[in-house]
Design an enzyme around this catalytic site. Structure first.
Site, short mmCIF file in Angstrom:
data_model
loop_
_atom_site.label_atom_id
_atom_site.label_comp_id
_atom_site.label_asym_id
_atom_site.label_seq_id
_atom_site.Cartn_x
_atom_site.Cartn_y
_atom_site.Cartn_z
N GLU A 98 -3.90 -4.33 -3.85
CA GLU A 98 -3.40 -4.59 -2.50
C GLU A 98 -4.55 -4.72 -1.50
O GLU A 98 -5.60 -4.09 -1.66
CB GLU A 98 -2.47 -3.44 -2.07
CG GLU A 98 -1.20 -3.43 -2.90
CD GLU A 98 -0.29 -2.24 -2.64
OE1 GLU A 98 0.91 -2.37 -2.89
OE2 GLU A 98 -0.76 -1.17 -2.19
N CYS A 114 -8.89 -4.99 4.94
CA CYS A 114 -9.22 -3.83 4.12
C CYS A 114 -9.00 -4.25 2.66
O CYS A 114 -7.91 -4.65 2.28
CB CYS A 114 -8.25 -2.71 4.53
SG CYS A 114 -8.34 -1.27 3.52
N CYS A 121 -8.12 4.60 -9.04
CA CYS A 121 -9.38 5.28 -8.66
C CYS A 121 -9.54 6.51 -9.53
O CYS A 121 -8.57 7.20 -9.84
CB CYS A 121 -9.35 5.68 -7.19
SG CYS A 121 -10.90 6.43 -6.64
N CYS A 125 -9.00 12.52 -5.51
CA CYS A 125 -8.77 13.25 -4.25
C CYS A 125 -7.29 13.63 -4.18
O CYS A 125 -6.41 12.79 -4.41
CB CYS A 125 -9.17 12.39 -3.05
SG CYS A 125 -10.88 11.83 -3.17
N CYS A 128 -4.63 11.63 -1.88
CA CYS A 128 -4.62 10.16 -1.85
C CYS A 128 -3.67 9.59 -2.91
O CYS A 128 -3.73 9.96 -4.09
CB CYS A 128 -6.04 9.67 -2.09
SG CYS A 128 -6.17 7.88 -2.25
N CYS A 355 -3.75 4.01 5.50
CA CYS A 355 -4.80 4.59 4.65
C CYS A 355 -4.22 5.47 3.56
O CYS A 355 -3.42 6.35 3.85
CB CYS A 355 -5.68 5.51 5.49
SG CYS A 355 -6.97 4.69 6.33
#
Ligand code: SAH
Ligand code: SF4
Length: 372
Positions: A98, A114, A121, A125, A128, A355
């Protein structure tokens, strides 16, 4: 030369002009034509060599038949009430990534994109949504730049409808931020190559000063990024003690806050340039007055600005967003300590484009499917 001999990015869209030259020489055509092919792909946004009309037909067909272009297929585009546009792309091997276009409502020439650097990932974290996907694979440099070219084309096509303010040069995207899915410095070579492609004068010629790479803190790569590119650096700090950061950002167990800040201090900056520190505010975890004072102490004397990001809640995480009064107090403590601080307004939350939300919907769906 067969594609299999190209080792680094293994497709045409990932090659710099001097790397394309031998491909023309191999078919007895002049090396300067590499520039035309590069312009066709990187300035004009061609999705296939066949679309590049400045090259004769037989040569276009040769390139189309003998080399791949790992571009992306544009899927759903969701448009938020605030004008933010979330683009879904499918890679050649079927993965979804995305990108989020964030228009500046008031100023022409200030629109941002962005982009993603990985599918998922590996950094883990705990706040997230992308982390929950784990790392599926790195994106090729070509897949990173294709996000920029495809969104630019879509914006230009829809500019009237969007009532978007374009600058004199009609450039739809002015700032590129590596803040989408993935940890860019964990896919270092492809990200650096993508930056070389995006900033190349024959292509879209972005100034490196209009590109920001955001990292969770892979310290040795921060230094290397400073040596190899001229881009801006953003660092997701998100905690003021190693104890808390170790938990919410496991990368901190490898490179602690002190090492991270030392690498930031050594990062090359020109006069008036600053590093951005991102700080996601998590209720009861890192949002206390003591945290704000500690943050001010950690960052004092650094050329930096701080972006406070009130946590975007999602079902994959137990954390909550602090209330507005807590956020304001945190902001004001930093402000009174003479730090340059901004509290980021959430953009595109009605379309899950904010975010840390990228990939969240896919996971929710998977979860629901596994329950059914
Ligand atoms: N991996 C890089 C860039 C992508 S994450 C990095 O971590 O910097 C981009 C930003 O989104 C980071 O600052 C991260 O802290 C923030 N973020 C992640 N999840 C979030 C959430 N749920 N709410 C608000 N910000 C979040
Ligand atoms: Fe990865 Fe950045 Fe999310 Fe951490 S915040 S899991 S590094 S994308």
């Amino acid at each position: 030369m067969a594609l299999s001999k190209l080792t680094f990015t293994d497709d045409l869209l990932g090659l710099l002009p001097h790397e394309i030259e031998p491909l023309f020489l191999a078919i007895n055509e002049p090396a300067y034509k590499a520039k035309q092919l590069f312009i066709g792909m990187h300035r004009d946004g061609a999705n296939s060599a066949l679309e590049i009309s400045t090259i004769k037909k037989a040569t276009r067909e040769h390139f189309s038949n003998n080399y791949q272009m790992k571009t992306l297929e544009m899927g759903q585009v969701k448009v938020s009430a605030d004008g933010t546009r979330k683009y879904q792309f499918t890679t050649h091997d079927g993965h979804t990534i995305e990108s989020v276009f964030i228009p500046h409502a008031a100023k022409a020439g200030r629109h941002s994109l962005c982009i993603s650097s990985q599918v998922g990932c590996a950094m883990g974290c705990t706040f997230c949504a992308t982390a929950a996907l784990k790392l599926v694979r790195n994106l090729h440099a070509s897949e990173i730049v294709a996000q920029v070219y495809q969104v630019a084309k879509d914006i230009l096509k829809n500019a009237d409808k969007n009532d978007l303010m374009l600058d004199d040069q009609l450039r739809p995207i002015h700032n590129i931020v590596f803040m989408g899915m993935g940890e860019p410095l964990h896919n270092f070579d492809n990200v650096v190559r993508a930056i070389e492609l995006l900033t190349h004068p024959f292509g879209s010629a972005f100034s490196p000063r209009r590109i920001t790479v955001s990292t969770s803190g892979i310290v040795p790569k921060i230094t290397e990024l400073g040596e190899k590119t001229g881009v801006y650096l953003a660092v997701s700090l998100n905690a003021t003690t190693n104890e808390v950061r170790n938990i919410i950002m496991p990368i901190n167990n490898k490179w602690r806050i002190e090492e991270l800040l030392n690498a930031c201090k050594a990062f090359p900056l020109k006069i008036r340039e600053r590093i951005t520190f991102e700080y996601v505010l998590l209720k009861g975890i890192n949002d206390s007055e003591e945290d704000a004072h500690r943050l001010a102490f950690l960052l004092k004397n650094m050329k930096c600005k701080i972006n406070l990001i009130p946590f975007n809640e999602h079902p994959l995480s137990p954390y909550k967003r602090p209330d507005e009064a807590t956020t304001l107090l945190f902001h004001n403590i930093l402000y009174r300590a003479h730090l340059s601080v901004f509290t980021r307004k959430t953009r595109g939350d009605d379309i899950d484009a904010a975010c840390g939300m990228l990939g969240a919907k896919k996971l929710e769906l998977k979860r629901i499917e596994s329950v059914l």
